[in-house]
Design a protein around this motif. Structure first.
Motif, PDB file in Angstrom:
ATOM      1  N   SER A 305      -4.785  -8.297   3.320  1.00 39.00           N
ATOM      2  CA  SER A 305      -3.662  -7.708   3.750  1.00 39.00           C
ATOM      3  C   SER A 305      -2.658  -7.592   2.687  1.00 39.00           C
ATOM      4  O   SER A 305      -1.885  -6.525   2.372  1.00 39.00           O
ATOM      5  CB  SER A 305      -3.086  -8.071   4.906  1.00 39.00           C
ATOM      6  N   HIS A 309      -0.745  -4.283   0.660  1.00 36.31           N
ATOM      7  CA  HIS A 309       0.577  -4.121   0.728  1.00 36.31           C
ATOM      8  C   HIS A 309       0.928  -4.289  -0.714  1.00 36.31           C
ATOM      9  O   HIS A 309       2.030  -3.174  -0.863  1.00 36.31           O
ATOM     10  CB  HIS A 309       1.341  -5.501   1.443  1.00 36.31           C
ATOM     11  N   SER A 310       0.388  -4.629  -1.654  1.00 31.56           N
ATOM     12  CA  SER A 310       0.703  -4.538  -2.949  1.00 31.56           C
ATOM     13  C   SER A 310       0.509  -2.794  -3.449  1.00 31.56           C
ATOM     14  O   SER A 310       1.187  -2.298  -4.184  1.00 31.56           O
ATOM     15  CB  SER A 310      -0.413  -5.074  -3.772  1.00 31.56           C
ATOM     16  N   TYR A 331      10.694  -2.687   0.223  1.00 34.92           N
ATOM     17  CA  TYR A 331       9.288  -2.947   0.708  1.00 34.92           C
ATOM     18  C   TYR A 331       9.115  -4.586   0.665  1.00 34.92           C
ATOM     19  O   TYR A 331       8.459  -5.182   1.276  1.00 34.92           O
ATOM     20  CB  TYR A 331       8.207  -2.282   0.008  1.00 34.92           C
ATOM     21  N   TYR A 335       8.300  -7.463   2.990  1.00 26.63           N
ATOM     22  CA  TYR A 335       7.063  -8.028   3.037  1.00 26.63           C
ATOM     23  C   TYR A 335       7.353  -9.633   2.851  1.00 26.63           C
ATOM     24  O   TYR A 335       6.594 -10.403   3.854  1.00 26.63           O
ATOM     25  CB  TYR A 335       6.388  -7.477   1.774  1.00 26.63           C
ATOM     26  N   THR A 339       5.856 -12.344   5.485  1.00 29.30           N
ATOM     27  CA  THR A 339       4.925 -13.247   5.446  1.00 29.30           C
ATOM     28  C   THR A 339       5.432 -14.491   5.588  1.00 29.30           C
ATOM     29  O   THR A 339       4.601 -15.456   5.916  1.00 29.30           O
ATOM     30  CB  THR A 339       4.509 -13.175   3.908  1.00 29.30           C
ATOM     31  N   MET A 383       3.441  -5.430  10.089  1.00 29.70           N
ATOM     32  CA  MET A 383       2.610  -5.563   8.889  1.00 29.70           C
ATOM     33  C   MET A 383       1.499  -3.944   8.965  1.00 29.70           C
ATOM     34  O   MET A 383       1.250  -3.361   8.175  1.00 29.70           O
ATOM     35  CB  MET A 383       1.542  -6.517   8.849  1.00 29.70           C
ATOM     36  N   GLY A 391       8.564  -3.353   9.050  1.00 30.23           N
ATOM     37  CA  GLY A 391       7.234  -2.822   8.509  1.00 30.23           C
ATOM     38  C   GLY A 391       7.171  -1.326   8.334  1.00 30.23           C
ATOM     39  O   GLY A 391       6.789  -0.682   7.662  1.00 30.23           O
ATOM     40  N   LYS A 395       7.349   1.098   4.901  1.00 33.57           N
ATOM     41  CA  LYS A 395       6.287   2.069   4.642  1.00 33.57           C
ATOM     42  C   LYS A 395       6.666   3.401   4.944  1.00 33.57           C
ATOM     43  O   LYS A 395       6.507   4.332   3.731  1.00 33.57           O
ATOM     44  CB  LYS A 395       5.227   1.712   5.636  1.00 33.57           C
ATOM     45  N   SER A 418      -3.557   2.878   6.329  1.00 36.48           N
ATOM     46  CA  SER A 418      -2.744   2.169   7.477  1.00 36.48           C
ATOM     47  C   SER A 418      -3.528   2.135   8.612  1.00 36.48           C
ATOM     48  O   SER A 418      -3.061   1.284   9.591  1.00 36.48           O
ATOM     49  CB  SER A 418      -1.074   2.820   7.461  1.00 36.48           C
TER      50      SER A 418
END
Length: 483
Positions: A305, A309-310, A331, A335, A339, A383, A391, A395, A418
């Protein structure tokens, strides 16, 4: 202002963290084992104090110290505050695990604080050598932290893998820096940009070659595909508190490093690095989302995941301009929050020292601890990018910036992936609320401090999702004054 006063003013937080790390290590020699928890909370308090001091610098004008090796600005203040808060949250979740495994020692807290110091230096570096010094300080501390649980074969294996591949990535980055220096004759980040814009460099081909090597090293630190091979094994093999630590704060430092190198220093070469970033972004979105579906280990699933996200973070950098940089900053902050909360629940489930990182361990979590399951529900929705949590806002900001930059096909591809990613996030929700717990599943008990921290993360995830404008404006202001 005297040079010494300027150094103390600009780097006061870094000096404070260094003194705190040394003090905790020395105090550990004299405190009995039963009182080592005091050092743990002292480390958390030190990080929170440093975060408060750094946040207060946001309104200060940009300044530099040590002949330009160190810079301070709203950009650095915002990202350093995020790093400090993420590190404090990571330690706060970890006390019971560390105590039950015998890792609650001064070495752990000293290495954690020194790793944070390396991250802060990376964010505030105005020179490629100081940037590399911060990178190595962070990396060396992380290698030791991963191997801290000496009786774990998986932890030792993860540390060796991370060390070997991390050394390779650092070498690639340093080799790229040496090529840039040989071509432009400059090592200051701003001076390299001026040399390229003015045409004072020896060879365009050499510049591109140096860019390739530097970008390879940066992609490794960010965990972008195809330089992601270390991430799943390290996340799974490291002790749960260390996984939490390396999954949050170093990502923010890596993104700051990426922005400084590509946007601030090598922005004139955007025609070259944009194509490379497109490949990295697409590969990260594909590898991360598709491979995460097949995982049965929660740590590995979150590792893939993180790769996905990267890819989204790179979309913000690709968009360019103030809007793209601000979206990428927003972002990475979102994140880090997600996390810390997600891995924090995992650490609390493993508080007795026995790693509970399989997806099967999450079955029936709602019946064992409603607060942990409720917060993890919000984090999985976040996420996945489901409104109204943060999130989704993150995005949306990145996709909007990419669309304004004309990267429509990338936006469509990111949305499709996504949708794929929503499957494995919602699978976690299904396991928590609709599956019965395993026969030997223990009740997840939370301390008052852990309950408050989890609840705070849940509130922030909702609040920043419903009202993202304030943080977005803060990111835009930071981007305006620094890049």
């Amino acid at each position: 202002m005297k040079a010494s006063d300027l150094i103390i003013s600009a780097a006061s937080v870094e000096i404070f963290i260094f003194i705190a790390a040394c003090s905790i290590l020395c105090a550990d020699l004299f405190l009995p084992k039963e009182r080592r928890a005091r050092l743990h909370w002292a480390a958390v308090a030190g990080l929170l104090i440093a975060a408060a001091a750094t946040a207060g610098d946001f309104s200060s004008p940009p300044q530099s110290a040590m002949n330009g090796f160190f810079v301070a600005s709203p950009f650095t203040a915002l990202l350093k505050t995020t790093i400090l808060l993420a590190a404090a949250g990571s330690l706060a979740f970890s006390r019971h695990y560390l105590q039950s495994t015998g890792m609650l020692r001064g070495e752990f807290h000293c290495l954690s604080l020194l790793a944070v110091l390396g991250m802060l230096v990376m964010v505030s570096a105005g020179h490629f050598l100081s940037l590399y010094m911060g990178l190595e300080l962070m990396s060396l501390c992380l290698y030791a932290l991963i191997a801290m649980r000496r009786n774990s074969v998986m932890a030792s294996e993860a540390a060796i893998k991370y060390f070997v591949l991390g050394a390779l990535a650092s070498g690639l980055f340093l080799y790229g820096v040496s090529i840039i220096y040989g071509t432009t004759g400059q090592l200051y980040i701003r001076d390299v940009a001026e040399a390229i814009v003015s045409g004072h460099f020896a060879s365009q081909m050499a510049l591109t070659l140096g860019l390739v090597f530097m970008l390879a090293g940066l992609a490794f630190k960010l965990g972008a595909a195809p330089f992601h091979m270390w991430l799943p094994d390290v996340y799974q093999g490291a002790p749960a508190p260390v996984t939490l630590f390396i999954a949050a704060a170093p990502k923010v430092a890596a993104m700051a490093m990426l922005l400084r190198v590509l946007v601030e220093s090598l922005g004139a070469l955007s025609g070259d690095w944009r194509d490379m970033l497109i490949v990295l972004a697409v590969a990260s979105l594909a590898v991360g989302n598709l491979t995460a579906i097949a995982q049965t280990n929660f740590k590995r699933m979150l590792a893939y995941s993180a790769i996905a996200h990267s890819g989204f973070m790179l979309l913000g950098v690709l968009a360019g301009g103030i809007g793209g940089v601000a979206a990428a900053m927003f972002y990475i902050i979102a994140y880090a929050l997600m996390t810390v909360g997600g891995f924090g629940v995992l650490v609390l489930m493993s508080a007795d020292g026995e790693e509970k990182s399989e997806l099967a361990d999450i079955k029936g979590l709602a019946s064992r601890n409603g607060l942990a399951a409720g917060v993890l529900l919000l984090l999985m929705f976040s996420m996945a990018g489901i409104p109204p949590v943060v999130g989704f806002a993150a995005k949306l900001a990145v996709l909007e910036a990419a669309a304004h930059a004309g990267l429509i096909w990338l936006v469509v591809l990111a949305v499709l992936f996504s949708v794929v990613g929503a499957f494995y996030y919602l699978r976690v929700v299904k396991l928590m609320f609709f599956d019965k717990p395993e026969v030997d599943a223990a009740t997840v008990s939370l301390t008052p401090a852990a309950s408050v921290l989890l609840a705070l993360i849940g509130v922030l995830v909702l609040f920043l999702g419903l009202f993202p404008g304030g943080l977005l404006a803060l990111c835009e202001a930071a981007a305006w004054t620094s890049l």
